[in-house]
Design an enzyme around this catalytic site. Structure first.
Site, PDB file in Angstrom:
ATOM      1  N   GLU A   6      40.621  32.915  42.726  1.00  0.00           N
ATOM      2  CA  GLU A   6      41.282  33.811  41.772  1.00  0.00           C
ATOM      3  C   GLU A   6      41.243  33.263  40.351  1.00  0.00           C
ATOM      4  OE1 GLU A   6      41.888  36.717  42.362  1.00  0.00           O
ATOM      5  OE2 GLU A   6      41.963  36.803  44.542  1.00  0.00           O
ATOM      6  N   ASP A  52      44.655  44.356  38.625  1.00  0.00           N
ATOM      7  CA  ASP A  52      43.706  43.722  37.708  1.00  0.00           C
ATOM      8  C   ASP A  52      42.999  44.828  36.926  1.00  0.00           C
ATOM      9  OD1 ASP A  52      42.089  44.891  39.585  1.00  0.00           O
ATOM     10  OD2 ASP A  52      40.605  43.300  39.529  1.00  0.00           O
ATOM     11  N   TYR A 100      48.752  38.711  37.577  1.00  0.00           N
ATOM     12  CA  TYR A 100      47.711  39.084  38.524  1.00  0.00           C
ATOM     13  C   TYR A 100      47.505  38.014  39.599  1.00  0.00           C
ATOM     14  CZ  TYR A 100      43.364  39.262  40.897  1.00  0.00           C
ATOM     15  OH  TYR A 100      42.454  39.212  41.911  1.00  0.00           O
TER      16      TYR A 100
END
Length: 298
Positions: free
Chosen positions: A34, A135, A117
């Site tokens: 991520e 996102d 996020y």
DNA sequence: AAGCCGTGGAG
DNA sequence: TCTCCAAGGCT
């Protein structure tokens, strides 16, 4: 059928086979992916993620190495402060959570480099919890399919989270599938430039399509310039430091950019951000690479 | 709360 | 060539 149902069905047949989506991926692996994916395309992240996870399979492994090694391993993924933050993350995870990536959203959000996020993504994709994960892809898909507008705003807002929350199925595991499905849809079908509406599971219900795919109104957002900015100079400076084995004299760094004022500002910025360290004698190293016994200049 | 923070590929 | 943009975060 709801949008979430359609997205999940589509995802089952069309999802890319990405390494961090393998069922044996650890929460640490999800977190690393991520952070790497923040503003960097999947194709460039994939090999970097494999190398990173091979070298540092756990937060403790990374925390045991200096930040300089993380910056080198980061290579040319861009925004190297992310490498610093990932290292700081590993240290924090060892210190606060016994080396285990926390599962609570609140604790995740308290980690360096983990924002709205990323925190929700880890809680959802690593731990299967039910959170709206928003996102740029999700914003675009929801904006088009639900609101009928061609493009979403520049950053995730509370309203975006509320909108996505309303689309999530009640069941935890199903909600997590829906979130990854919406993201994937935005990434490979409902793209920013040339959306492939013929391949979209929403093409019969999409508000944007039903209203004739209207173009964006008003002036487009001014794009960020790169050439000639401090960011470019920082990139050039760091590139030299990454490849150096020992301390680098300022004279060597002076060669990367003509403008002395801008060069000095960029260098000071890198020090300020903790990416590099000044040594005595006008030498510089990546953070954590100071030879033992070397006196640091202040 | 706009602006800053890297890099490379597609069109 | 040049513009846009790619799973954001931080101040």
């Amino acid at each position: 059928m709801t949008l979430a149902d359609d997205a999940i069905t589509w995802y089952a047949a069309n999802a890319r086979d990405l390494p961090w989506r393998q069922p044996d991926t650890t929460p640490w692996g999800v977190l690393v992916s991520e952070v790497m994916l923040q503003q960097t395309p999947v194709v460039r992240v994939e090999p970097a993620w494999r190398s990173w996870m091979t070298r540092w399979p756990t937060p403790a492994a990374l925390a045991d190495d200096p930040p300089s090694e993380a910056i080198r391993m980061w290579g040319r993924l861009g925004y190297p402060r992310r490498a610093m933050r990932l290292h700081a993350c590993a240290v924090a995870i060892v210190e606060r959570h016994g080396g285990q990536v926390p599962s609570s959203l609140e604790q995740l959000l308290a980690l360096p480099g983990v924002g709205t996020y990323t925190g929700r993504a880890v809680a959802t994709f690593a731990y299967g919890q039910r959170h709206p994960v928003v996102d740029t892809n999700v914003r675009r898909v929801v904006c088009r399919a639900v609101e009928g507008k061609p493009d979403a705003g520049p950053a995730t807002t509370a309203a975006d989270l509320t909108a996505m929350e309303a689309l999530l199925p009640p069941d935890e595991a199903t909600a997590a599938r829906a979130s990854i499905a919406f993201m994937e849809l935005g990434a490979i079908v409902c793209t920013a430039r040339a959306p492939k509406c013929v391949d979209c599971p929403f093409n019969q219900v999409c508000a944007w399509r039903l209203s004739g795919l209207p173009l964006p109104e008003g002036p487009s957002r001014k794009p960020q310039r790169y050439a000639g900015t401090d960011r470019q100079v920082r990139g050039l400076l760091l590139e030299v430091l990454r490849h150096a084995t020992g301390p680098v004299p300022r004279q060597r760094l002076d060669m990367v950019w003509q403008d002395e004022v801008q060069r000095a500002r960029a260098l000071a910025g890198l020090v300020e951000d903790g990416l590099i360290q000044p040594l005595g004698g006008d030498d510089f190293v990546l953070a954590g690479d100071a030879p033992s016994g070397e006196v640091q200049a202040l």
